[in-house]
Design a protein around this motif. Structure first.
Motif, PDB file in Angstrom:
ATOM      1  N   UNK A  85      27.012 -11.242  28.787  1.00 38.02           N
ATOM      2  CA  UNK A  85      26.971 -11.395  30.241  1.00 38.02           C
ATOM      3  C   UNK A  85      25.534 -11.710  30.671  1.00 38.02           C
ATOM      4  N   UNK A  86      25.405 -12.674  31.584  1.00 39.70           N
ATOM      5  CA  UNK A  86      24.083 -13.162  31.977  1.00 39.70           C
ATOM      6  C   UNK A  86      23.516 -12.284  33.095  1.00 39.70           C
ATOM      7  N   UNK A  87      22.398 -11.632  32.822  1.00 40.10           N
ATOM      8  CA  UNK A  87      21.815 -10.720  33.808  1.00 40.10           C
ATOM      9  C   UNK A  87      20.429 -11.149  34.279  1.00 40.10           C
ATOM     10  N   UNK A  88      19.842 -12.160  33.633  1.00 42.09           N
ATOM     11  CA  UNK A  88      18.462 -12.540  33.971  1.00 42.09           C
ATOM     12  C   UNK A  88      18.338 -12.987  35.416  1.00 42.09           C
ATOM     13  N   UNK A  89      19.367 -13.655  35.943  1.00 42.46           N
ATOM     14  CA  UNK A  89      19.280 -14.172  37.315  1.00 42.46           C
ATOM     15  C   UNK A  89      19.709 -13.142  38.358  1.00 42.46           C
ATOM     16  N   UNK A  90      20.115 -11.944  37.929  1.00 47.70           N
ATOM     17  CA  UNK A  90      20.539 -10.921  38.885  1.00 47.70           C
ATOM     18  C   UNK A  90      19.363 -10.359  39.669  1.00 47.70           C
ATOM     19  N   UNK A  91      18.216 -10.299  39.032  1.00 45.61           N
ATOM     20  CA  UNK A  91      17.045  -9.734  39.703  1.00 45.61           C
ATOM     21  C   UNK A  91      16.427 -10.773  40.627  1.00 45.61           C
ATOM     22  N   UNK A  92      15.791 -10.299  41.685  1.00 44.31           N
ATOM     23  CA  UNK A  92      15.186 -11.182  42.668  1.00 44.31           C
ATOM     24  C   UNK A  92      13.891 -11.766  42.099  1.00 44.31           C
ATOM     25  N   UNK A  93      13.922 -13.064  41.748  1.00 49.12           N
ATOM     26  CA  UNK A  93      12.760 -13.726  41.172  1.00 49.12           C
ATOM     27  C   UNK A  93      12.064 -14.621  42.196  1.00 49.12           C
TER      28      UNK A  93
END
Length: 418
Positions: free
Chosen positions: A208-216
């Motif tokens: 599951x892709x989680x890298x883009x979940x955080x506010x970058x």
């Protein structure tokens, strides 16, 4: 390898602890002496099989009652990813424990007994998951072996839950039929359910892709500590340590300090392993700046054209965690937001929320243990905040009783007023 934090939730006896035990056992993440202790306890209790739920139900009261009370954290890793599991209790009287366990989760697994279907508690867990803005939700339909691995039963549960989830803010929803006791679709695909074309639970957790979940996008760096070494060779060193709460920071970037409003540039980004070329959530780093600015704990470093709201008036959803004392208008508490601490006054309780029916009780005059409601707070000094929906780190806070220094509430900012 990145780390996936996930929480499990479900009604009593839905098999949460057994599922985690199965994940740990099948992924070879437990020691031989742990397995021997579980096998011995299982035999003493007269169980014909090895009760893997004993790997997480560590409290004696939990083992005696067969329920989860406290939040049990377990760690394991596969060649692809590291995992931190929060086994949260399902009973309504332990709502505060579930909120604690799921508040930092990237993913939540809600277990449903295939025989019982979607219960009131299942809906409550889904609502709390959406309230806490957990990005990914997995509905694991457990005990499929007790309904003869029926595809029809699985589809019924999926349709019912999908209909309910449409009322919530759920970004990513996945359904997986499993049998935690027998290991079907937990670590490897099950031959008993050829009609299921999806992946196993562990495969989903690994990919599951989680890298883009955080506010970058929004740079947020709450200062936790000012580093001034005493050694003479570092006498000019001045660094600001903290955890990146949002955005991407690089040497040379222009940044703004709050509350002073002074702008400067990042000279370097240091870590325990040496300088790095960029920092992003949830890295803990030390920033060195080109200019000497009076910066202390609780201050915020951000971008000049992308600042958090500077507010003393907060509208927030609060989960009350204190037993014996209630949250009511005019209550005075201490508030901890990122690295900043202030005093807060409860100005108004707008409504108490029934987490089972989503009904708003606007006649409520207080919040008791495990109750959730919307409140207005007045803070003694400005906080640098974002809405919780935008950033879970800068949008969340805890409330502390000043007389006992115990945490009595957890809040999620809905709206901030300058």
């Amino acid at each position: 390898m990145d780390i996936l934090r996930f929480a499990t939730a479900g009604s009593v006896d839905d098999g949460k602890s057994t599922l985690i035990g199965r994940l740990l056992f099948d992924s070879k993440a437990i020691f031989e002496d742990q397995l021997e202790a579980v096998e011995r306890t299982s035999r003493d209790r007269g169980t014909e099989y090895t009760d893997l739920s004993l790997l997480t139900d560590g409290l004696r009261a939990e083992r005696e009652q067969g329920i989860t009370i406290d939040v049990a954290y377990r760690y394991f890793a596969t060649p692809k990813r590291k995992f931190i599991i929060a086994d949260t209790p399902g009973h309504i009287q332990y709502t505060r424990n579930m909120v604690t366990g799921a508040s930092t989760a990237d993913l939540a697994i809600i277990l449903i007994d295939a025989r019982k279907g979607v219960l009131e508690q299942s809906r409550r867990h889904a609502f709390l998951t959406s309230l806490l803005r957990v990005p990914h939700l997995v509905l694991a339909v457990n005990k499929m072996d007790l309904v003869d691995y029926s595809q029809e039963r699985f589809e019924e549960i999926r349709e019912e839950f999908t209909s309910f989830a449409s009322k919530l803010n759920v970004a990513d929803l996945t359904f997986i039929p499993i049998s935690a006791l027998n290991g079907d679709n937990v670590v490897s695909r099950s031959e008993n359910m050829p009609w299921y074309q999806g992946t196993s639970l562990l495969h989903h957790l690994e990919n599951v892709h989680i890298a883009s979940d955080r506010n970058l996008v929004d740079v947020r760096f709450p200062v936790q500590y000012v580093i001034r070494p005493h050694k003479t060779e570092f006498h000019d060193y001045r660094g600001y340590a903290g955890q990146v709460a949002g955005g991407v920071l690089k040497p040379g970037d222009e940044v703004l300090h709050l509350p002073s409003g002074l702008a400067t540039r990042i000279a370097s980004i240091d870590t325990f392993d040496g300088p790095v070329e960029e920092a992003f959530p949830p890295m803990s780093v030390t920033l060195r700046l080109e200019d000497h600015i009076d910066i202390s704990r609780g201050d915020m470093i951000c971008r000049p054209n992308n600042k958090p709201q500077v507010a003393q008036e907060l509208e927030a959803m609060v989960c009350w965690m204190a037993d014996g004392v209630k949250l009511a208008p005019r209550s005075k508490l201490s508030i901890k937001h990122t690295t900043r601490t202030a005093r807060a006054l409860v100005r108004e309780l707008h409504y108490r929320l029934d987490v089972n029916t989503l009904h708003r009780d606007e006649s409520a005059t207080s919040l008791g243990l495990n109750e959730i409601g919307r409140v207005s707070l007045r803070v003694t000094q400005p906080l640098f905040v974002d809405d919780y929906a935008r950033n879970r780190l800068t949008g969340g806070f805890i409330l502390v009783d000043e007389s006992t220094n115990t945490t009595v509430g957890a809040g999620m900012i809905v709206e901030a007023k300058a």
